[in-house]
Design an enzyme around this catalytic site. Structure first.
Site, mmCIF file in Angstrom:
data_model
loop_
_atom_site.group_PDB
_atom_site.id
_atom_site.type_symbol
_atom_site.label_atom_id
_atom_site.label_comp_id
_atom_site.label_asym_id
_atom_site.label_seq_id
_atom_site.Cartn_x
_atom_site.Cartn_y
_atom_site.Cartn_z
ATOM 1 N N SER A 137 0.772 -1.082 0.270
ATOM 2 C CA SER A 137 -0.081 -0.053 0.079
ATOM 3 C C SER A 137 0.870 1.332 0.025
ATOM 4 O O SER A 137 1.865 1.052 0.386
ATOM 5 C CB SER A 137 -0.846 0.133 1.283
ATOM 6 O OG SER A 137 -1.401 1.262 1.450
ATOM 7 N N TYR A 150 -3.069 -0.025 10.382
ATOM 8 C CA TYR A 150 -2.922 -0.494 9.076
ATOM 9 C C TYR A 150 -1.403 -0.294 8.310
ATOM 10 O O TYR A 150 -1.041 -1.111 7.799
ATOM 11 C CB TYR A 150 -4.035 -0.195 8.320
ATOM 12 C CG TYR A 150 -4.118 -0.727 6.597
ATOM 13 C CD1 TYR A 150 -4.443 -1.776 6.564
ATOM 14 C CD2 TYR A 150 -3.703 0.266 5.930
ATOM 15 C CE1 TYR A 150 -4.662 -2.358 5.067
ATOM 16 C CE2 TYR A 150 -3.636 -0.045 4.589
ATOM 17 C CZ TYR A 150 -4.086 -1.429 4.104
ATOM 18 O OH TYR A 150 -3.852 -1.747 2.748
#
Length: 278
Positions: A137, A150
């Site tokens: 990500s 996250y």
């Protein structure tokens, strides 16, 4: 890499990015082991894809990862490429994260990558060929408010792939990390899309990310950051993190507003559930 005839272990195969990527791989004549926790959607996907098999496995444990590798290896006769898409998300203030959610993030988003690679590497290094592809990500290099836990899991994944790539230099086994920005999948709650609409934050369709992943595999890419300005933001954050601290102060308040809305809605749903069971 010529993907034709290659034996691919694809995790997260029934998810938003997994379905279009599995379809593209199958149409390019790869042999794909579709790995996930729920057999029914995997079988539905496999029924319309040539040269595909289903492997049901829970990747949140080391045992589950080994079972996935053994199942795919038995079905395909070996593994040439790992594409690890499976992951979980979290959009909330860090102080509100519970311990189990943090552990699940780290297990699914990072530890599973390590366990899968560890199970596959003896076969690949002995053969002198193979590729390990991980979906990271942008938040693995540029942490944003509301995504602290996250982002930590994706930072860990990025560090793992960087170290492993260097450790495997000269072995014939390559390591690829593809880092998308926000993707329109079930990983995100509705509040994320509402926030994106209000702030102009870009959200990519899963098909676009699947195309980028396939290109990265075919090109034997090292690391790919997706997005328009996001690759530049990642570079600038590495050089001047203090600048981004200042730039993100205003965004932090916007994130807090949507996080609070998410928590209020969750509390109301829980109250309705309790009242319905009385």
């Amino acid at each position: 890499m010529d993907i034709r005839g290659k034996r691919v272990l694809l995790t997260g195969a029934s998810g938003g990015i997994g379905v279009p990527l599995a379809t593209r791989l199958a149409h390019m004549e790869a042999r794909v082991a579709l790995v996930g926790r729920r057999r029914e959607p995997l079988e539905t996907l496999a029924a319309r894809l040539p040269h595909s098999v289903v492997v049901e496995a829970d990747l949140s444990t080391a045992q589950g990862c080994r079972a996935a590798v053994m199942g795919a290896r038995a079905a395909l006769g070996g593994i040439d490429v790992l594409v690890h898409l499976a992951g979980v998300g979290s959009f909330r203030a860090f102080v509100d994260e519970d311990d189990e959610a943090i552990e699940r993030l780290l297990r699914t988003n990072c530890a599973s990558a390590m366990w899968l690679a560890k199970a596959l590497l003896p076969e690949m290094t002995a053969r002198g060929s193979g590729r390990l592809v991980f979906c990271g990500s942008v938040l693995g290099a540029l942490a944003l408010p509301g995504y602290t836990a996250y982002a930590a899991s994706k930072f860990a994944l990025r560090g793992f792939t960087e170290g492993l790539r260097r450790e495997l230099a000269g072995s014939g086994v390559g390591v690829t990390l593809v880092a998308p920005r926000a993707v329109r999948t079930a990983l995100n709650p509705p509040e994320v899309y509402d926030m994106a609409q209000e702030t102009g934050m870009a959200v990519d369709p899963p098909e676009l990310v699947a195309d980028a992943l396939l290109d990265a595999i075919l090109d034997d890419a090292r690391e790919v950051v997706l997005g328009g300005m996001e690759p530049w933001f990642v570079r600038l954050n590495a050089l001047w993190p203090g600048l981004f601290d200042r730039l993100l102060r205003k965004q932090a308040e916007t994130v807090r507003r949507f996080v609070r809305r998410k928590e209020i809605q969750a509390a109301l749903q829980e109250l309705e559930r309790k009242q319905a069971t009385r």
